[in-house]
Motif scaffolding. Structure first.
Motif, PDB file in Angstrom:
ATOM      1  N   ASN A 109       0.812  -1.226   0.000  1.00 34.09           N
ATOM      2  CA  ASN A 109       0.000   0.000   0.000  1.00 34.09           C
ATOM      3  C   ASN A 109       0.849   1.281   0.000  1.00 34.09           C
ATOM      4  O   ASN A 109       0.723   2.129   0.883  1.00 34.09           O
ATOM      5  N   TRP A 110       1.706   1.419  -0.987  1.00 37.31           N
ATOM      6  CA  TRP A 110       2.585   2.580  -1.046  1.00 37.31           C
ATOM      7  C   TRP A 110       1.795   3.887  -1.028  1.00 37.31           C
ATOM      8  O   TRP A 110       2.211   4.863  -0.397  1.00 37.31           O
ATOM      9  N   GLU A 111       0.650   3.932  -1.699  1.00 39.86           N
ATOM     10  CA  GLU A 111      -0.127   5.165  -1.773  1.00 39.86           C
ATOM     11  C   GLU A 111      -0.595   5.623  -0.387  1.00 39.86           C
ATOM     12  O   GLU A 111      -0.779   6.813  -0.149  1.00 39.86           O
ATOM     13  N   ILE A 112      -0.801   4.676   0.514  1.00 39.13           N
ATOM     14  CA  ILE A 112      -1.166   5.024   1.892  1.00 39.13           C
ATOM     15  C   ILE A 112       0.095   5.205   2.733  1.00 39.13           C
ATOM     16  O   ILE A 112       0.199   6.137   3.531  1.00 39.13           O
ATOM     17  N   ARG A 113       1.046   4.333   2.528  1.00 40.18           N
ATOM     18  CA  ARG A 113       2.268   4.347   3.343  1.00 40.18           C
ATOM     19  C   ARG A 113       3.057   5.652   3.170  1.00 40.18           C
ATOM     20  O   ARG A 113       3.683   6.140   4.112  1.00 40.18           O
ATOM     21  N   GLY A 138       8.452   5.676  13.668  1.00 43.81           N
ATOM     22  CA  GLY A 138       7.931   4.812  12.618  1.00 43.81           C
ATOM     23  C   GLY A 138       7.452   3.458  13.077  1.00 43.81           C
ATOM     24  O   GLY A 138       7.289   2.552  12.261  1.00 43.81           O
ATOM     25  N   HIS A 139       7.212   3.287  14.364  1.00 38.74           N
ATOM     26  CA  HIS A 139       6.759   2.001  14.875  1.00 38.74           C
ATOM     27  C   HIS A 139       5.409   1.614  14.268  1.00 38.74           C
ATOM     28  O   HIS A 139       4.498   2.435  14.150  1.00 38.74           O
ATOM     29  N   GLY A 140       5.283   0.354  13.888  1.00 45.42           N
ATOM     30  CA  GLY A 140       4.104  -0.116  13.165  1.00 45.42           C
ATOM     31  C   GLY A 140       2.809  -0.047  13.945  1.00 45.42           C
ATOM     32  O   GLY A 140       1.740   0.056  13.351  1.00 45.42           O
ATOM     33  N   THR A 141       2.865  -0.100  15.269  1.00 47.76           N
ATOM     34  CA  THR A 141       1.640  -0.068  16.071  1.00 47.76           C
ATOM     35  C   THR A 141       0.835   1.193  15.794  1.00 47.76           C
ATOM     36  O   THR A 141      -0.393   1.148  15.661  1.00 47.76           O
ATOM     37  N   ASN A 142       1.505   2.334  15.703  1.00 47.04           N
ATOM     38  CA  ASN A 142       0.817   3.592  15.424  1.00 47.04           C
ATOM     39  C   ASN A 142       0.192   3.583  14.030  1.00 47.04           C
ATOM     40  O   ASN A 142      -0.913   4.080  13.830  1.00 47.04           O
ATOM     41  N   TYR A 143       0.917   3.038  13.083  1.00 50.70           N
ATOM     42  CA  TYR A 143       0.419   2.972  11.701  1.00 50.70           C
ATOM     43  C   TYR A 143      -0.856   2.146  11.629  1.00 50.70           C
ATOM     44  O   TYR A 143      -1.831   2.525  10.977  1.00 50.70           O
ATOM     45  N   LYS A 144      -0.863   1.011  12.307  1.00 53.70           N
ATOM     46  CA  LYS A 144      -2.041   0.128  12.301  1.00 53.70           C
ATOM     47  C   LYS A 144      -3.243   0.839  12.896  1.00 53.70           C
ATOM     48  O   LYS A 144      -4.357   0.734  12.369  1.00 53.70           O
ATOM     49  N   ARG A 145      -3.040   1.576  13.966  1.00 52.86           N
ATOM     50  CA  ARG A 145      -4.146   2.259  14.638  1.00 52.86           C
ATOM     51  C   ARG A 145      -4.694   3.396  13.778  1.00 52.86           C
ATOM     52  O   ARG A 145      -5.909   3.613  13.722  1.00 52.86           O
ATOM     53  N   GLN A 146      -3.841   4.099  13.068  1.00 56.43           N
ATOM     54  CA  GLN A 146      -4.266   5.293  12.341  1.00 56.43           C
ATOM     55  C   GLN A 146      -4.758   5.007  10.929  1.00 56.43           C
ATOM     56  O   GLN A 146      -5.575   5.764  10.400  1.00 56.43           O
ATOM     57  N   ILE A 174      -5.405  -9.812   6.255  1.00 59.71           N
ATOM     58  CA  ILE A 174      -4.248  -8.934   6.085  1.00 59.71           C
ATOM     59  C   ILE A 174      -3.037  -9.482   6.841  1.00 59.71           C
ATOM     60  O   ILE A 174      -3.131  -9.880   8.005  1.00 59.71           O
ATOM     61  N   LEU A 175      -1.895  -9.469   6.174  1.00 65.13           N
ATOM     62  CA  LEU A 175      -0.640  -9.877   6.799  1.00 65.13           C
ATOM     63  C   LEU A 175      -0.245  -8.902   7.907  1.00 65.13           C
ATOM     64  O   LEU A 175      -0.502  -7.698   7.810  1.00 65.13           O
ATOM     65  N   ASP A 176       0.405  -9.422   8.950  1.00 62.68           N
ATOM     66  CA  ASP A 176       0.915  -8.548  10.006  1.00 62.68           C
ATOM     67  C   ASP A 176       1.890  -7.523   9.439  1.00 62.68           C
ATOM     68  O   ASP A 176       1.916  -6.368   9.876  1.00 62.68           O
ATOM     69  N   GLU A 177       2.696  -7.934   8.459  1.00 66.32           N
ATOM     70  CA  GLU A 177       3.678  -7.021   7.867  1.00 66.32           C
ATOM     71  C   GLU A 177       3.020  -5.817   7.209  1.00 66.32           C
ATOM     72  O   GLU A 177       3.615  -4.740   7.129  1.00 66.32           O
ATOM     73  N   GLU A 178       1.789  -5.995   6.744  1.00 62.55           N
ATOM     74  CA  GLU A 178       1.090  -4.895   6.087  1.00 62.55           C
ATOM     75  C   GLU A 178       0.656  -3.837   7.088  1.00 62.55           C
ATOM     76  O   GLU A 178       0.552  -2.660   6.752  1.00 62.55           O
ATOM     77  N   TYR A 179       0.417  -4.253   8.317  1.00 62.05           N
ATOM     78  CA  TYR A 179       0.091  -3.307   9.374  1.00 62.05           C
ATOM     79  C   TYR A 179       1.353  -2.710  10.003  1.00 62.05           C
ATOM     80  O   TYR A 179       1.286  -1.730  10.729  1.00 62.05           O
ATOM     81  N   PHE A 180       2.500  -3.333   9.762  1.00 64.25           N
ATOM     82  CA  PHE A 180       3.778  -2.845  10.273  1.00 64.25           C
ATOM     83  C   PHE A 180       4.639  -2.549   9.047  1.00 64.25           C
ATOM     84  O   PHE A 180       5.438  -3.369   8.631  1.00 64.25           O
ATOM     85  N   PRO A 181       4.471  -1.352   8.460  1.00 69.06           N
ATOM     86  CA  PRO A 181       4.749  -1.160   7.043  1.00 69.06           C
ATOM     87  C   PRO A 181       6.191  -0.907   6.643  1.00 69.06           C
ATOM     88  O   PRO A 181       6.444  -0.481   5.536  1.00 69.06           O
TER      89      PRO A 181
END
Length: 479
Positions: A35-39, A273-281, A457-464
């Motif tokens: 998801n580069w467009e979101i990442r 850049g921790h993935g937890t914040n990315y997943k939540r937002q 969804i893969l865990d890696e996708e939530y931890f981008p």
């Protein structure tokens, strides 16, 4: 020799006014994974939060044109960074039978708020080993408060011994150019059990070297005093880990580093850049993006396009289905148009059901609007108000022809000809609501495979990203 106090104060003052601060960051973009467009929105937000003067990037994808690369995409989101420099170095191996087109090369680059006086890329000499990728350094001269700062961005080899060669070549470049006020930063691919390349760069006479001995001999007496900025501030401990921020195995090493001249003062150092914040937002955005991707693949199946549909490899824990990676390590990868979640029939049915849902929603809207207008005209002067009934549904006008149809307009004339619009609004609302419920139930049942794929969804996708962003504030004393 004794100096008067006034002269000492003058020296301190001159030193102070000649000191300049700069904030530098380094970040491995992880190419176009997930998801580069979101990442890229998340990355832009990280950069704005850390607010570096200059940021170096590695694993940056690019196309054949000079105007096609990920750094330029980020620059559009970050107008404060007016200067950029990028260099492609390697072709990206195309996935077999892939139907995706786009970025086909990879390189490194920078974004800068500070004026770039000069920028160049130089290829590091190839050291014999399994890694045949070209390794570059990017040297950018920046001007900060009338002083020149040299930023050198690198991405070292993944092979340990070749890393020694990369480190020696980097030091040789700095020595040949006689650079001062140097910042070496990037992804050094450093392993926890093999710090030798970093030890070579930060080598001090009298220290023992167990590896990279040949490269140390090549350097000879040309020592350049560099320090690891994180260790200079926090000491040699296990903090500062930047790889990887996926759930498993978690942070495990520190390949991303910023190295500075020994006389440079390190004011602060931070990671983000921790993935937890990315997943939540961004969870809802990720799900919607996956839905759009699956629908696009259904359109390709409808047009008889065949092949591997994902833009990248899904890795050992995932499989590619309909352009998205799903959390399944049993290799359930499918090639278009043979995926049940996005075949031609699903594409046709999707648009049929969408049209039906819109049709029903129009009637719901018309019924609600009729009820609201009728209720607004209800003055309560009926037998219902006398008996104590105050509910708006007790209005007898709601069980006759909708009041909207008594008004004169082109839209009302069209509605007047449609039988369903002549149904009393309370009954129309009931019928259309029940119909919409059945439509949603049918969609949920008929598109269950598609919905399951979108949400698997893969865990890696939530931890981008498998790298955190390292940011350091430096203070130079310019002589």
């Amino acid at each position: 020799m004794y100096l008067p106090k006034s002269i000492c104060l003058l020296i301190i003052f001159i030193t102070y006014i000649n000191a300049t601060k700069i904030i530098v960051s380094t970040y491995n973009l992880w190419n176009v994974m997930f998801n580069w467009e979101i990442r890229k929105l998340k990355i832009a937000k990280l950069i704005k939060s850390s607010n570096p003067d200059v940021i170096a990037f590695q694993e940056v994808r690019c196309g054949y044109s000079k105007n096609e690369n990920q750094i330029l995409e980020l620059q559009k989101l970050l107008p404060a960074y007016k200067w950029s420099f990028f260099k492609c170095s390697n072709k990206v191996q195309k996935i077999k039978h892939s139907i995706k087109k786009g970025y086909n090369k990879e390189g490194i680059g920078i974004l800068s708020k500070l004026e770039v006086l000069n920028a160049k890329a130089e290829e590091l000499p190839y050291t014999y080993g399994p890694d045949t990728n070209k390794r570059l350094l990017i040297h950018v001269k920046l001007i900060q408060e009338d002083h020149v700062v040299n930023i050198i961005n690198v991405h070292f080899s993944y092979d340990r011994q070749q890393q020694c060669g990369n480190a020696a070549a980097l030091l040789d470049y700095v020595f040949r150019k006689r650079l001062k006020n140097v910042v070496l930063l990037g992804d050094f691919n450093t392993y926890n059990d093999f710090e030798a390349p970093m030890d070579l760069i930060t080598f001090k006479p009298g220290h023992a070297m167990t590896h990279c001995k040949q490269e140390l001999q090549q350097i000879g007496n040309r020592y350049i005093n560099f320090d690891d900025s994180w260790q200079k501030l926090h000491g040699k401990d296990h903090t500062g880990l930047t790889f990887s921020n996926m759930p498993f195995p978690g942070l495990e090493s520190r390949p991303d580093r910023i190295l500075v001249n020994s006389e440079t003062e390190v004011i602060s150092a931070s990671l983000s850049g921790h993935g937890t914040n990315y997943k939540r937002q961004y969870r809802s955005s990720i799900v919607f993006s996956r839905f759009q991707t699956v629908l696009k693949q259904a359109a390709l199946s409808y047009h008889s396009i065949s092949g591997f549909s994902c833009f990248h490899d899904c890795g050992p824990h995932g499989s590619c289905r309909c352009g998205v990676c799903i959390a399944d390590g049993n290799d359930k990868t499918c090639h278009l148009p043979n995926c049940i979640e996005c075949n031609a029939n699903l594409y046709n049915n999707y648009f049929i059901m969408t049209c039906i849902a819109i049709f029903v929603l129009i009637h719901v809207f018309f019924a609600v609007l009729s009820i609201l207008i009728t209720a607004a005209n209800f003055k309560g002067e009926t037998i219902f108000s006398l008996l104590g009934f105050k509910c708006c549904l007790c209005n007898p006008d709601l069980y006759t022809k909708p009041i909207l149809l008594t008004r004169r307009s082109k839209f009302i004339k069209i509605c007047h000809k449609w039988p369903l619009f002549r149904i009393p609004p309370c009954y129309l609302l009931l019928i259309s609501s029940v119909s919409f419920f059945f439509v949603l139930t049918f969609i949920k049942y008929h598109f269950s495979d598609m919905i399951k794929t979108v949400n698997n969804i893969l865990d890696e996708e939530y931890f981008p990203s498998d790298h955190l962003m390292l940011s350091v504030t430096l203070k130079y004393t310019i002589s």
